[in-house]
Structure formats: structure tokens, C-alpha cells
Design an enzyme around this catalytic site. Structure first.
Site, mmCIF file in Angstrom:
data_model
loop_
_atom_site.group_PDB
_atom_site.id
_atom_site.type_symbol
_atom_site.label_atom_id
_atom_site.label_comp_id
_atom_site.label_asym_id
_atom_site.label_seq_id
_atom_site.Cartn_x
_atom_site.Cartn_y
_atom_site.Cartn_z
ATOM 1 N N ARG A 1 -82.760 63.062 34.698
ATOM 2 C CA ARG A 1 -83.050 63.898 35.859
ATOM 3 C C ARG A 1 -84.504 64.324 35.809
ATOM 4 N NH1 ARG A 1 -78.644 65.952 38.471
ATOM 5 N NH2 ARG A 1 -77.086 66.157 36.851
ATOM 6 N N SER B 1 -77.498 53.590 41.081
ATOM 7 C CA SER B 1 -78.407 54.415 40.291
ATOM 8 C C SER B 1 -77.643 55.370 39.391
ATOM 9 C CB SER B 1 -79.357 55.183 41.200
ATOM 10 O OG SER B 1 -78.630 55.950 42.099
ATOM 11 N N MET B 2 -78.259 55.630 38.264
ATOM 12 C CA MET B 2 -77.681 56.527 37.277
ATOM 13 C C MET B 2 -78.726 57.601 37.027
ATOM 14 S SD MET B 2 -76.751 55.601 33.375
ATOM 15 C CE MET B 2 -74.990 55.655 33.168
ATOM 16 N N CYS B 3 -78.333 58.825 37.282
ATOM 17 C CA CYS B 3 -79.336 59.882 37.193
ATOM 18 C C CYS B 3 -78.673 61.137 36.677
ATOM 19 C CB CYS B 3 -79.951 60.128 38.566
ATOM 20 S SG CYS B 3 -81.190 61.406 38.550
ATOM 21 N N LEU B 4 -78.688 61.318 35.410
ATOM 22 C CA LEU B 4 -78.121 62.545 34.867
ATOM 23 C C LEU B 4 -78.769 62.849 33.530
ATOM 24 C CD1 LEU B 4 -74.617 62.010 33.316
ATOM 25 C CD2 LEU B 4 -76.186 60.165 33.822
#
Lengths: 153, 549
Positions: free
Chosen positions: A95, A88-91
């Protein structure tokens, strides 16, 4: 999923088709429009060049009031992508507390591409990889390229 | 035996299946020796029992210590934890005595501050505390106030005005094809409301409540208001930039604190929304801050709309919010609530007015519009031309439509009333808390009950009534005739609500005279209304204080 959300997803898809960022391909299934499959080539100028990454973008029921969820289906050695089965990529704008309903999917795709070119080690999900990226760039590049060869061909 | 079947077997023989989920969260990242390197996604999910068994062994050891990774994971879980929020997004209107009751056992500051709340603000409405309640409360009350104005033209004007604000949104850099979705939902609601006003079906309030309880529509409307607030702030940097923290840039502030999907309204947001949307619509916005700051009253901040002449508008519709740290609800004064009902009635305003007087003269009900003539025709009843006052009495009342909804049960209008009944029934709760606001002036039954009960026998009636309440006093006593029999309309809760505000004469001369029912020399003196501090500073003060505590 509400009618408004579907309408919005269709709109976003239309825009992505018109203006697809280079090196990307979107597989869109109208039966299941909340899950997009994205095929992404590692950008030329990045250490991931030559790799082909498969991503999944999932739109939550509350979309566009909650952000889409981006996950790498292809393993990648990157400080901003979780090194587990979720990838997962969450930035940034992805967000939940930074997401804005008017944000466009095209900008999300661009963000992903930018992050491949220049990882954001200060906002990392994998602290050890981020550390290596900052402290021992050579080693990082080597592993990342190695993973591209191993998983992303 | 192949590995999967072994694992499955372990899972089934595991004595405490409930335990594995706890351990699993902590250990899911720990590489386990038996785990095959090429496990695919979902594989370890299937075999939680396997992890459970291993970790149980570990945990039973004397020196079990959570690793950093586990701690980090727990920390992550804890920071991601969101308390479950329940309740409707926007609730039904209810008596605000519930708030006072809620704080009855709280600390003294809250108790003192909330004690007076129900008498000033008869109703409140909850908003779900999901992090959008402030935006939602303002959005809801904005549409509700539009509905209260009950003028289709007003709704159309608002739509046109909001439409013209697209320029502002464009200037702030929001892509039109994206925000138009949110705009459509808001305009859709406006159009539904005006359709309901046109049809006079009284469905407006219900439509509004339903719309705001539909998560995606409500969020779209909220988002629209957020974008308007943000665009307003960015186009008026001089009004807002000074409030930002050192070196903070307005655009990024808006992006993080106004536009972000999960951010509650802050003071700047309220101010921007008031300036951009509420005040130009001719509405006032009042926020009551219920916190533990010293003082006996709830601090109130009011955004006052101004007309084209720059002067404050008179008697604007007011949106009222109750703020408790971290949460907003909606408040109403009794008269806020009364108005929409009256407007929803397809009845000329004059007619119900006279019906309202039926409490004093039951036999006049059927010929409501003829009351003045009839009254003067009764011989000897108005020797001094008091009968001429009837018209003026009605004019006194016209500007304040508050008492009119009480007319609702008049059978003649029964069909038109049906949609309004739920609201009318909510008046029921209102009776007790607001009793103090009754004004005997307009309140024949209660003043008879309180003061004149023993001498209710006829002798008291022949003598001309005291000079108080010239308008109504005489008629009342005469029509009543004997021991009072309250009319069913008077029993309607809220029958007297709002009327104190109709008093046109609130000069200090009047207040300190015995014509004022709040004055102790008045024969109909109402102790609840009397505030000794505002007049005679000596004598009674001590007594009153001890009595009131």
C-alpha cells in the site's frame, strides 16, 4: 527514472537471485528493468498448489519512495487479488501509505507467497470473495481450485 | 460484419464523445451482455464508446440509481484523489511580508499573529506541500545551517558523526546495503558543499537548492533522516514510548508514522530528529505554530542544543520552521541570511568592517584599515580621545557580522561578489516590511530624514551633538557637513538590519534611560522601537495604544 532507482533495482535483483523464495522464478530484462516477470508455483500447502501463476512487478519512477506494483497476469480466485483484467494485489507493505523505502523486494515476494497460503480476508480487495472465504470456506476452496485448473495449468 | 467493426462504428457516430469517460468509470465492472467473455486486457478500453452508448440510454431513464458498486467505485476515486501540488520542492527565499499579506484578509487571529511576522522573520522559503514538507524543511535548513557555519571541518565532522550513527540504524534492523543508498546521497551533498566552501565559489546555496529540487535525491536525503529519527526513537524508548497512544508499540509506531514513505512529520518525529541530528550538530530548531489558538503571538517551540558541559550553547545557528496546520515552510531572521554571504567572501573580516563605516566618512574608504590613525590625526577632532574609540567600535561590530554583507557592492571585491548577487538583490524586498527595525543609532540618514530635515541647515551642526551614541554621533555629524547625502551603501536594504542585536547593553537601566533610542527622552527617539508597557505604565500608554491601532 533516476540513477539511484536503477541502482536500487539492480541491488534488489541481485538479492532476489541470491535468495529466491522457493517455487519462484524471476525473468529480468536489463533493457526494461522496471518490469519484472515472476513465475510462481502455487505453494504446496495451499489450495493453489499445482498452479503456475504469472505475475508482473512494476517499479514506479519514484521507486523506492513508492511501492512496486504487483499484478497477477494469471487469473486467480483470491480475496486479495482484484478479479478483473488487472489482477492487482495491493495490501500491507504494498500500500502506498504503508510502503517504506527500505523495504526489500524479497520481502514483497515472500508476502505474495504467504498470501497464497493464507489469504487476508480482513484486508480484501474483493469483498464478495473474502466473504465467501470466511463464511463458506468449502465453496471458496472449490472455486479457487477450479480456477487453478482452468487458468493456471 | 464482424463485431469489432460494428463497435468502432458506434464509437465514431457517438454524438458526445466527451461523455463516455464519465460513464465508463462507473460501469467498467458491470458485465455487459454483448461483451465476449474472453475479452483480453485493454479490450474494453478500446471500445469505450460502446459502454457509453448503453449507459446513456440507462441514464436517460427517469429512475437512474447508482448501484452500490458504482458508489463504491466513486468513493474509491474520491478517497484516492490527491490535489495537484505545484511549486518547487523548495522555493527561493522571499520576503515574509508575503505571509502577512496573505493573511491580511483572514480572520483576526491570523491577522494579528502574522502582522508582526515580517519584522521578526524577514524571509521565508516555501516547501511543496506534497506530504513531505516538514521533513524536507528540516533537512534543507540543516544543510543550510551547515553551509552558514561555513567551516569545511564542521561539514567533515558532521559526516563522521552521521557515519557513526550507522550503528544505530543497524541496531534498528535496517539493512545496511539498502540504507547506504540514502546515506550516499546525503554525504554526496555534504561533500559538494564542502568542495564549494573550499573553492570559495559561493555556489553552495545554489547547489543545495538544486539538490533539494531533484525529487529522487531529495527523497533519499529525507528518507535517510526518517530512518535516523526512527532508529533514534527505538534506541531511546523511554523518551518516546510515553507519548504513544495506549498500548501502541514503538516499533510499529515508527514503521507506520516515521519510516513510511508517505507520512508527514509529527511531533515525535520532530523531537527525534532534533535529538538525533540537529542538536548534536550544535544547531537549535525553532518551530512557530501559526494556528487559531488564542493569543496575539505565534506559539514557538524551540529545541536548544547543549554543549558538552550540559549548558545551552550560546548563539547557535537556528533552523526555523513555520507550521501552519498541515504544512511547514522555512523562516529566516534577517541575520540568518546575512551570514552566509559574509562567510562566502574571501575577505578578511576586519576589512569590510571599516568599509561599512564609509557611510559616515566617505573619504576614508580607500584607507579603510588606517581609519583610527587618520581620525586621530585630524586636529581638534578628538580632543577627548574619542578617536581611541575607533578600535573598540570595530570590536563591537565584529561579533555580529550581519552588517557586513552590505559591503557587497564595494567595487574592489567585485569579482568575489558575483555569486552572491542574487541573494543581495532579494534584500530589496526587505526594505519596506522591516523598516520598523531600523535603529537610528546606526542610522544617520534615516534619523536625519525623520527628525532633522527642517533644521538641516548648518546651524545645527556646530553645537556638539547630544551625549547619545557617543561612538558614532560626533563623527557622523561632522563628516556629513551639510544637508545629508546618503551613501549608496546606506540605501542598500538591510544595511541596518541585525544591528539592534549588537547592542551589548540591554540592561533595564539602559533601557529606561534616555540613552536608549527607544526611550522617548532620547533626542533620536524612534517611536517604533518604543514599547510603553515595558517601562512607564502610566501616562502615555493610552495615547500610544490608540496611535498604534
Amino acid at each position: 527514472m533516476s540513477a539511484g532507482a536503477k541502482k536500487r533495482i539492480m541491488k534488489e535483483y541481485g538479492e532476489c537471485m541470491k535468495d529466491t523464495p522457493s517455487g519462484m522464478k524471476i525473468n529480468f530484462d536489463e533493457q526494461n528493468m522496471t518490469e519484472w516477470e515472476i513465475l510462481l508455483d502455487g505453494p504446496e500447502q495451499s489450495i493453489y498448489s499445482g498452479g503456475h501463476f504469472k505475475l508482473k512487478m512494476t517499479f514506479p519512477t519514484e521507486y523506492p519512495f513508492k511501492p512496486p506494483v504487483v499484478s497477477f497476469k494469471t487469473k486467480i480466485y483470491h480475496p486479495n487479488v482484484s478479479n478483473d483484467d488487472k489482477g492487482s494485489m495491493c495490501l500491507g507493505m504494498l500500500r502506498p501509505d504503508e510502503w517504506k523505502p527500505p523495504n526489500k523486494v524479497v520481502s514483497v515476494l515472500r508476502l505474495i507467497q504467504t498470501l497464497l497460503i493464507e489469504p487476508n480476508a480482513d484486508d480484501a480487495i474483493e469483498p464478495s470473495i473474502a466473504n465467501e472465504y470466511k463464511e463458506n470456506r468449502k465453496e471458496f476452496d472449490k472455486t479457487a481450485k477450479d480456477w487453478v485448473k482452468r487458468y493456471a495449468k | 460484419m464482424s463485431r469489432p467493426s460494428v463497435l468502432t462504428h458506434n464509437y465514431h457516430s457517438y454524438p458526445q464523445p466527451g461523455f463516455d469517460s464519465i460513464v465508463h468509470t462507473g460501469l467498467s465492472y458491470r458485465p455487459l451482455p454483448i461483451r465476449a467473455p474472453e475479452l483480453s486486457a485493454g479490450y474494453n478500453q478500446q471500445h469505450t464508446g460502446h459502454h457509453g452508448r448503453i449507459s446513456t440510454v440507462r441514464m436517460s431513464g427517469p429512475a437512474y440509481m447508482a448501484s452500490d458498486e458504482e458508489l463504491a467505485n466513486l468513493q474509491k476515486l474520491s478517497s484516492e484523489y490527491q490535489p495537484e501540488v505545484t511549486g518547487p520542492l523548495v522555493g527561493e527565499r522571499q520576503s515574509s511580508s508575503a505571509i502577512a499579506t496573505e493573511y491580511a484578509n483572514a480572520d483576526p487571529i491570523y491577522r494579528v499573529k502574522t502582522a508582526a511576522l515580517p519584522s521578526n522573520y524577514a524571509y521565508f522559503r516555501t516547501c511543496r506541500g506534497d506530504g513531505h514538507c516538514g521533513w524536507r524543511a528540516i533537512a534543507f535548513t540543516y544543510f543550510e545551517a551547515l553551509l552558514r557555519v561555513a567551516d569545511v571541518n564542521k561539514l567533515e565532522d558532521e559526516e563522521a558523526r552521521l557515519q557513526s550513527m550507522h550503528n544505530l540504524l543497524n541496531a534498528a534492523g535496517f539493512p545496511e546495503h539498502v540504507y547506504i543508498d540514502f546515506v550516499d546521497e546525503a554525504f554526496g551533498l555534504l561533500q559538494k558543499l564542502s568542495a564549494s566552501l573550499r573553492a570559495m565559489d559561493g555556489a553552495g546555496p545554489e547547489t543545495l537548492l538544486q539538490t533539494f529540487n531533484d525529487p529522487s535525491t531529495a527523497m533519499a536525503i529525507i528518507t535517510y533522516l526518517k530512518l535516523l529519527a526512527s532508529a533514534w526513537m527505538q534506541s531511546n524508548p523511554n523518551d518516546f514510548a510515553p507519548f504513544l497512544e495506549f498500548n501502541q508499540d514503538l516499533k510499529s509506531y515508527c514503521s507506520m508514522n516515521i519510516e513510511a514513505a508517505q507520512c508527514e512529520i509529527d511531533h515525535l518525529g520532530i523531537a527525534a530528529l532534533a535529538e538525533a541530528v540537529i542538536k548534536p550538530a550544535g544547531f537549535a530548531l525553532e518551530v512557530l505554530y501559526l494556528d487559531r489558538s488564542p493569543g496575539e503571538e505565534i506559539n514557538t517551540y524551540r529545541y536548544e542544543p547543549t554543549g558538552h558541559d550540559g549548558l545551552p550553547l550560546k548563539n547557535p545557528q537556528t533552523l526555523r520552521l513555520l507550521y501552519r496546520p498541515g504544512h511547514y515552510d522555512i523562516l529566516y531572521k534577517a541575520e540568518d541570511v546575512a551570514q552566509p554571504l559574509q562567510q562566502a567572501q574571501p575577505v578578511p573580516t576586519q576589512a569590510p568592517l571599516h568599509v561599512a563605516l564609509a557611510g559616515y566618512a566617505d573619504e576614508f574608504v580607500p584607507m579603510s584599515s588606517n581609519i583610527p590613525d587618520v581620525m586621530t590625526m585630524i586636529p581638534g577632532m578628538y580632543p577627548t580621545g574619542i578617536g581611541q574609540r575607533w578600535p573598540s567600535v570595530s570590536y563591537d561590530y565584529n561579533p555580529n557580522p550581519a552588517p557586513q554583507p552590505q559591503i557587497a557592492p564595494v567595487p574592489t571585491y567585485a569579482p568575489a561578489q558575483t555569486p552572491a548577487t542574487p541573494v543581495a538583490s532579494s534584500h530589496q524586498e526587505y526594505v519596506t516590511p522591516v523598516h520598523a527595525s531600523h535603529v537610528n543609532h546606526h542610522n544617520p540618514p534615516s534619523h536625519h530624514t525623520i527628525q532633522l530635515e527642517p533644521p538641516l541647515v548648518l546651524p545645527i551642526h556646530p553645537p556638539p551633538p547630544p551625549p547619545v551614541t557617543i561612538d558614532r554621533g560626533p563623527q557622523m555629524t561632522i563628516e556629513r557637513g551639510g544637508p545629508f547625502r546618503p551613501s549608496m551603501y546606506e540605501l542598500e536594504p538591510g544595511f541596518h538590519s541585525g544591528q539592534p542585536h549588537a547592542l551589548p547593553f540591554q540592561t533595564s537601566i539602559f533601557r529606561n534611560s534616555h540613552y536608549n533610542t527607544a526611550h522617548f527622552l532620547n533626542p533620536d527617539f524612534q517611536p517604533e522601537e518604543w514599547s510603553p508597557d515595558s517601562e512607564y505604565a502610566t501616562g502615555n500608554r493610552g495615547r500610544h495604544k490608540s496611535a498604534s491601532q
